[in-house]
Design an enzyme around this catalytic site. Structure first.
Site, PDB file in Angstrom:
ATOM      1  N   ASP A  15       0.818  -1.228   0.000  1.00 37.99           N
ATOM      2  CA  ASP A  15       0.000   0.000   0.000  1.00 37.99           C
ATOM      3  C   ASP A  15       0.848   1.273   0.000  1.00 37.99           C
ATOM      4  O   ASP A  15       1.938   1.301   0.569  1.00 37.99           O
ATOM      5  CB  ASP A  15      -0.910  -0.011   1.236  1.00 37.99           C
ATOM      6  CG  ASP A  15      -1.966   1.080   1.172  1.00 37.99           C
ATOM      7  OD1 ASP A  15      -2.398   1.427   0.047  1.00 37.99           O
ATOM      8  OD2 ASP A  15      -2.354   1.589   2.230  1.00 37.99           O
ATOM      9  N   ASN A  63     -10.984  -2.953  -4.824  1.00 43.11           N
ATOM     10  CA  ASN A  63     -10.247  -1.991  -5.655  1.00 43.11           C
ATOM     11  C   ASN A  63     -10.909  -1.715  -7.011  1.00 43.11           C
ATOM     12  O   ASN A  63     -10.528  -0.767  -7.705  1.00 43.11           O
ATOM     13  CB  ASN A  63      -8.786  -2.432  -5.863  1.00 43.11           C
ATOM     14  CG  ASN A  63      -7.915  -2.270  -4.637  1.00 43.11           C
ATOM     15  OD1 ASN A  63      -7.008  -3.053  -4.392  1.00 43.11           O
ATOM     16  ND2 ASN A  63      -8.182  -1.241  -3.844  1.00 43.11           N
TER      17      ASN A  63
HETATM   18  C1  IPE Z   1      -5.235  -2.556   0.297  1.00 41.81           C
HETATM   19  O1  IPE Z   1      -4.985  -1.212   0.043  1.00 41.81           O
HETATM   20  C2  IPE Z   1      -5.230  -3.344  -0.974  1.00 41.81           C
HETATM   21  C3  IPE Z   1      -3.946  -3.474  -1.652  1.00 41.81           C
HETATM   22  C4  IPE Z   1      -2.818  -2.947  -1.263  1.00 41.81           C
HETATM   23  C5  IPE Z   1      -3.964  -4.250  -2.844  1.00 41.81           C
HETATM   24  P1  IPE Z   1      -6.171  -0.167  -0.157  1.00 41.81           P
HETATM   25  O2  IPE Z   1      -5.521   1.131  -0.451  1.00 41.81           O
HETATM   26  O3  IPE Z   1      -7.149  -0.663  -1.137  1.00 41.81           O
HETATM   27  O4  IPE Z   1      -6.837  -0.161   1.282  1.00 41.81           O
HETATM   28  P2  IPE Z   1      -7.754   0.937   1.976  1.00 41.81           P
HETATM   29  O5  IPE Z   1      -8.796   1.358   0.977  1.00 41.81           O
HETATM   30  O6  IPE Z   1      -6.865   2.074   2.361  1.00 41.81           O
HETATM   31  O7  IPE Z   1      -8.325   0.264   3.182  1.00 41.81           O
HETATM   32  C1  IPE Z   2      -1.687   0.117  -3.254  1.00 44.45           C
HETATM   33  O1  IPE Z   2      -1.437   1.493  -3.329  1.00 44.45           O
HETATM   34  C2  IPE Z   2      -1.950  -0.512  -4.598  1.00 44.45           C
HETATM   35  C3  IPE Z   2      -3.329  -0.971  -4.779  1.00 44.45           C
HETATM   36  C4  IPE Z   2      -4.277  -0.911  -3.908  1.00 44.45           C
HETATM   37  C5  IPE Z   2      -3.657  -1.528  -6.069  1.00 44.45           C
HETATM   38  P1  IPE Z   2      -2.630   2.532  -3.348  1.00 44.45           P
HETATM   39  O2  IPE Z   2      -3.025   2.755  -4.778  1.00 44.45           O
HETATM   40  O3  IPE Z   2      -3.723   2.135  -2.454  1.00 44.45           O
HETATM   41  O4  IPE Z   2      -1.880   3.808  -2.802  1.00 44.45           O
HETATM   42  P2  IPE Z   2      -2.478   4.882  -1.795  1.00 44.45           P
HETATM   43  O5  IPE Z   2      -2.906   4.141  -0.578  1.00 44.45           O
HETATM   44  O6  IPE Z   2      -3.612   5.555  -2.495  1.00 44.45           O
HETATM   45  O7  IPE Z   2      -1.315   5.786  -1.524  1.00 44.45           O
HETATM   46 MG    MG Z   3      -4.074   2.482  -0.466  1.00 45.52          MG
END
Ligand code: IPE
Ligand code: IPE
Ligand code: MG
Length: 234
Positions: A15, A63
């Protein structure tokens, strides 16, 4: 010197890609690219230090709520990395996928099957890449698998136990989850490995995933080694 307690199975929530890019005034997708390349770096390193299994969260069942353009880029990135997955084979890393594949494109599903087949005999670390994965979804998948056996008369209700459930979900052949790492500064599980994390040690850090380094992994393993796991005992 006492022997170090080494985690057998480590989970990572990759993340923070979006915020990493935002800080650099780049589009979120640029963060995903660097994040994907870091996935490889960390896999290679973990394999080299003898970790048995790692499970990386790449795309959750939630997602899909993101803008189409971001979802499309992520899907193309997965495909791009898989075309190149022969790298994993040369590193002796066994690549597997967990999650519901049916919602993914046929091209991606084929690439996933091919990558799994190609690395099936690798004897190094097992890497699970979670794509369209949700912990609740996995629990339902396990429940359905077991229900099918009950309705076919293969097993009775009384035979259902935790061990059977373990064998009915995506991580059936993996060692128990020891360490759950979430970089990116959020202190939540986000529907990841809900069943498996029952007694996993949780480790949160603020480093955004694209910056998460080999040293950060070492630090998490070090912290894990210092934890006192009681599993409900004394
Ligand atoms: C968790 O991250 C999922 C992945 C890293 C694939 P998210 O960015 O989707 O989680 P939330 O929305 O902050 O809980
Ligand atoms: C994790 O990074 C990757 C996926 C969830 C696919 P994020 O895209 O959630 O990055 P932030 O949390 O918005 O910084
Ligand atoms: Mg995220």
């Amino acid at each position: 010197m006492s022997e170090k307690i080494f985690p057998r199975h480590i989970a990572v929530v990759m993340d923070g890609n979006g915020r990493w890019a935002k800080k650099r005034l780049m589009p979120r997708t640029a963060g995903h690219k660097v994040g994907a390349s870091n996935f490889k770096t960390i896999c290679q390193y973990a394999n080299s230090i003898g970790i048995e299994c790692m499970t990386f969260y790449a795309f959750s069942t939630e997602n899909w709520k993101r803008p189409k353009e971001e979802v499309d880029t992520l899907m193309s990135l997965f495909a791009e990395y898989l075309r190149d997955s022969v790298n994993f084979k040369s590193e002796n890393i066994k690549l597997c996928f967990i999650g519901d594949r049916s919602a993914l494109s046929e091209e991606l599903q084929d690439l996933m099957a091919k990558a799994e087949k190609e690395s099936a005999d690798c004897t190094g670390m097992r890497v699970n890449l979670a794509i369209n994965y949700g912990g609740r979804d996995e629990i339902l998948y396990g429940v359905k698998n077991i229900c099918k056996k009950v309705s076919a008369g293969e097993i009775t209700l009384d035979q259902i136990d935790a061990e059977m459930f373990d064998k009915s979900i995506y991580t059936a052949d993996c060692p128990p989850l020891d360490l759950f790492i979430r970089p990116g500064g959020e202190y939540r599980i986000s529907n990841y490995l809900l069943w498996q994390s029952a007694y996993a040690e949780l480790y949160f850090c603020d480093t955004l995933w694209p910056d998460f380094s080999k040293k950060d992994l070492d630090k998490a393993i070090e912290v894990f080694a210092g934890r006192n796991r009681r599993f409900g005992g004394v």
